[in-house]
Design an enzyme around this catalytic site. Structure first.
Site, short mmCIF file in Angstrom:
data_model
loop_
_atom_site.label_atom_id
_atom_site.label_comp_id
_atom_site.label_asym_id
_atom_site.label_seq_id
_atom_site.Cartn_x
_atom_site.Cartn_y
_atom_site.Cartn_z
N LYS A 1 6.20 -2.79 21.49
CA LYS A 1 6.97 -3.42 20.42
C LYS A 1 8.43 -3.53 20.83
O LYS A 1 9.09 -4.56 20.59
CB LYS A 1 6.84 -2.56 19.15
CG LYS A 1 7.28 -3.24 17.87
CD LYS A 1 6.31 -4.32 17.47
CE LYS A 1 6.70 -4.96 16.14
NZ LYS A 1 6.37 -4.13 14.98
N GLU B 1 6.12 1.29 11.81
CA GLU B 1 4.98 0.69 12.51
C GLU B 1 3.77 1.62 12.48
O GLU B 1 3.90 2.83 12.69
CB GLU B 1 5.37 0.41 13.97
CG GLU B 1 4.39 -0.40 14.76
CD GLU B 1 4.46 -1.88 14.41
OE1 GLU B 1 3.51 -2.62 14.77
OE2 GLU B 1 5.44 -2.31 13.78
N ASP B 2 2.61 1.04 12.23
CA ASP B 2 1.32 1.72 12.37
C ASP B 2 1.27 3.05 11.61
O ASP B 2 0.89 4.09 12.16
CB ASP B 2 1.00 1.93 13.86
CG ASP B 2 0.69 0.61 14.56
OD1 ASP B 2 0.55 -0.40 13.86
OD2 ASP B 2 0.59 0.59 15.79
N ASP C 1 3.83 -4.07 9.78
CA ASP C 1 2.40 -4.27 9.50
C ASP C 1 2.20 -4.93 8.14
O ASP C 1 1.27 -5.71 7.95
CB ASP C 1 1.66 -2.94 9.53
CG ASP C 1 1.73 -2.29 10.90
OD1 ASP C 1 1.53 -3.00 11.89
OD2 ASP C 1 2.00 -1.09 10.98
N ASN D 1 -9.27 -7.96 13.36
CA ASN D 1 -9.28 -7.88 14.82
C ASN D 1 -10.07 -6.66 15.28
O ASN D 1 -10.01 -5.62 14.63
CB ASN D 1 -7.83 -7.76 15.35
CG ASN D 1 -7.34 -9.04 16.00
OD1 ASN D 1 -8.14 -9.77 16.59
ND2 ASN D 1 -6.06 -9.29 15.91
#
Length: 759
Positions: free
Chosen positions: A98, A140-141, A166, A291
């Site tokens: 990232k 993030e995440d 996200d 995904n």
């Protein structure tokens, strides 16, 4: 993917991360630290001065430190990609990645911070404590619903932007794709029915974005693994899901899909069936974003709805919903105006910028990165590709504007047009130094003929010329081939309307051209039959005849073939009135500024007179770029220390130049390092007439000049403008086969500059 291919891909990915050094990031100093004086300024005692200024006014931190361009990517590793809760340490490759994307796409510096803290409240405390270090935070995440808690607390307590990519990054790109999908389908947000699967962070954020864009809450039907989210349901509910609860007796996805205009999937593979798609409205919009396997494959959608508009989260299908279209640029815009938050207005500005860009003509750089794909706005091209270099200028400026308009910018921009131009220049590194050339080219109209008119790079350059310049191009090529490649590239230019086309196979000018060529060449061994054959097959000769006859002002050739082969025909046909090839000059745009190299192609071992002509020509051309020339004559000898051939020729050239009373700085003969390092040069030759670093190097052979050019291009990441053919009165330029469409546009601007601008 077969097992063998998977194994090869896996090993290649691991090698990428391991070699030549582990990881994807490094820290580089931006200021010199070469001596005690530098050290005293960088650290004690000089650093105290910056500390005092920041203590006096905290806003000065953006002036004296990197904070204003520094983002933290923070994760606890609880929801990493499709891998789940793999922990903070295992998430580090993703966070490094990232950070790389931030730097690559928006020149934003970034530290990845992986925190071993599963408790969302404690994690929020840690993030809030980082505020003095960073200009913005990218969460993030982090698993749902913890991510909602962390973001809420951080936004409430911190005075810098906090953005959970996200959630909001996905929502912004979905919003842009939906905007353009509805545009194609002739529908409006206010009128559509939306059915969504997945009640996680990204899914909820996407629905929230659709509401901001105009979708009515009563028209949103949210399903999760347990079926429809309805009023009164208690199983696996969160406050975020409850906001979308429907007062309905329907319970399954199959029940609610009937008549839906948009399916939004952020759930898992196989959730949506073809028979469900068949129940949707006419020209359904299906965003299957799970995904690596989407809720339904595009072919299955088309089997029941051939007119469907489809997006996925995968790069091997059209319309990949990819957060990289958003997050680098929304942070770029936010940082540049000192935004205190990333609000709804900025997010919608990002949506509109991305959507608008997809509807514009595809850039040559994006086409080069995605060769073979159709990049024309339509059902298979709803959103731009990540490597489209226009993203930063369009999206970041939209975000900055929205921040200022909504009152969250602490450093509002005074000149917004200049800001957007600066953003574009950060991608097109040739833009700044090429500006004087483009301005001169815009002051008049010249007719430029491209010998290799069938080349896609030439076609893209021709389209860019029409957008950025006043010149009208002429292309040499077969009409059916040119048309086919225009359509394949998704360009809007058309022959006769936007450019003139010379067909070498059957053009009405054929007889006039071969007779003109024969008249010029009949005493140099050319027969009528040979003249006819050359005018049917040799596009460089055809272009040179067009210039010689006055039907074009300048020829550009060389996208394939050998430089001297092209030069032969240019010399034959265009060397009159005292014109003759003097040398080839390449402008290399480097991180620390421009450097001109000559002669890279024309004279293999130039005479002193030819070297002097090259120096004079180089000075004239350097000034065209708004740069005052400081030219070094480079050889293997340094101020007479070797009696070498190159040294003797350079010394003789220096004598010729000294007798001409020239108005620019030149010096030699010297080694290239002495030319570029003034301290070294002062030691070996005190009192040298050259001050500072040379900005143009003239070498004693094309071997030396060409090697320097190629090393700077390949190893130093230099961007080449040229080669510029000097001495031909701007009547012809020969590029090299490695040229890009952008490079052709640059050389066409040079060709489009009137001769009086040469100095």
């Amino acid at each position: 993917m077969t097992d063998d291919k998977h194994d090869a891909f896996r090993q290649g990915a691991l090698d990428y991360h391991e070699f030549p050094k582990p990881g994807k990031l490094e820290i580089r100093a931006t200021k010199p630290l070469a001596n005690g004086r530098d050290l005293a300024r960088a650290y004690s005692p000089g650093v105290a001065e910056a500390c005092v200024e920041i203590k006096r006014d905290p806003a000065e931190a953006s002036r004296y430190t990197a904070r204003g361009n520094l983002v933290a990517v923070v994760s606890n590793g609880t929801a990493v990609l499709g891998l789940g809760n793999i922990g903070a340490l295992a998430s580090k490759p993703v966070m490094e990645g990232k950070a790389v994307l931030f730097k690559k796409f928006a020149n934003v510096d970034c530290f990845d911070i992986e925190v071993n803290e599963p408790d969302p409240y404690k994690l929020a405390e840690i993030v809030c404590a980082l505020e003095p270090t960073f200009g913005a935070i990218n969460l993030e995440d982090i698993k749902a619903p913890d991510c909602f808690i962390v973001e809420r607390i951080c936004r409430e307590r911190m005075g810098i932007p906090v953005f959970h990519d996200d959630q909001h990054g996905t929502a912004i790109v979905v919003g842009a794709a939906a905007t353009n999908a509805l545009h194609l389908a002739g529908k409006k947000f206010e009128e559509i029915k939306v059915v969504s699967t997945g009640g996680g962070a990204a899914g909820i954020a996407c629905l929230n974005m659709l509401l901001k864009l105009g979708v009515k809450r009563e028209n949103v039907w949210l399903c999760d693994i347990h079926g429809l989210v309805y009023e009164g349901r208690s199983e696996d509910m969160t406050p975020q899901k409850a906001d979308y609860a429907q007062a309905s007796d329907l319970r399954t996805l199959d029940d609610v899909i009937d008549g839906a205009d948009l399916f939004l999937g952020l759930s898992g593979p196989g959730v949506l069936k073809a028979e469900m798609v068949a129940k949707m409205a006419k020209q359904p919009i299906v965003f299957a974003l799970a995904n690596p396997t989407p809720e339904i494959l595009p072919d299955d959608v088309r089997s029941v709805a051939p007119d469907a508009i489809i997006a996925t989260g995968r790069s091997d299908f059209p319309n990949q919903v990819n957060n990289v279209l958003c997050f680098p640029f929304i942070f770029r815009g936010a940082l540049d105006v000192g935004a205190t938050e990333i609000n709804d207005a900025m997010q919608i500005g990002c949506v509109e910028g991305i959507a608008e860009l997809a509807r514009a003509t595809t850039s040559a750089e994006a086409a080069a990165a995605y060769k073979g794909e159709q990049l024309t706005f339509g059902a298979d091209y709803l959103i731009p590709k990540p490597f489209d270099p226009r993203l930063i200028g369009v999206v970041a400026s939209s975000v900055a504007r929205a921040a200022m308009d909504s009152g969250v910018a602490t450093r509002p921009l005074e000149d917004f047009d200049a800001y957007r131009e600066k953003l574009n220049q950060s991608v097109f590194r040739s833009a700044l130094i090429m500006r004087p050339v483009f301005e001169a080219a815009a002051s008049t109209t010249r007719r430029i003929v491209f010998a290799e008119g069938e080349d896609e790079r030439v076609l893209r350059a021709a389209q860019a010329m029409l957008e950025e310049m006043t010149d009208t191009p002429t292309l040499i090529g077969r009409p059916e081939v040119v048309q086919m490649r225009i359509e394949r590239a998704g360009l809007t230019i058309r022959p006769d309307r936007d450019f003139e086309l010379i067909n070498p196979e059957s053009d009405h000018r054929y007889r006039d051209y071969w007779q003109s060529y024969l008249e010029k060449m009949q005493r140099r061994g050319v027969t009528p039959d040979l003249a006819r054959a050359i005018m049917r097959t040799n596009t460089t000769a055809i272009g040179a005849v067009a210039v010689q006859r006055g039907e074009a002002d300048s020829l550009i050739c060389g996208t394939f073939g050998q430089y001297l082969w092209h030069l032969n025909y240019i010399t034959q046909l265009l060397s009159d009135g005292g014109l003759h090839p003097v040398g080839a000059l390449s402008l290399m745009i480097l991180e620390d500024g421009p450097l001109f190299i000559a002669d890279t192609h024309v004279h293999a071992v130039p005479t002193p007179q030819q070297i002097a002509e090259t120096v004079i020509g180089a000075a004239r051309h350097v000034r065209r770029f708004g740069v005052e020339p400081k030219i070094a004559l480079c050889s293997g000898s340094q101020f007479g220390n070797l009696d070498s051939d190159s040294g003797r020729r350079m010394r003789a050239a220096l004598e010729i130049l000294d007798g001409m009373g020239l108005d620019f700085v030149y010096e030699g003969e010297m080694l290239a390092d002495a030319a570029l390092d003034p301290e070294l040069r002062e030691r070996v030759f005190p009192g040298c007439r050259l001050e500072g670093s040379a900005n143009a190097l003239v070498f004693a052979s094309t071997d030396a000049a060409g090697a320097s050019r190629n090393l700077l291009k390949v190893k130093a990441g230099g961007l080449e403008v040229g080669p510029i053919l000097m001495g031909m009165g701007n009547r012809a330029h020969i590029v090299t086969p490695s040229i890009t469409a952008r490079g052709l546009l640059n050389i066409s601007a040079l060709a489009g500059t009137p001769v009086q601008h040469y100095g």
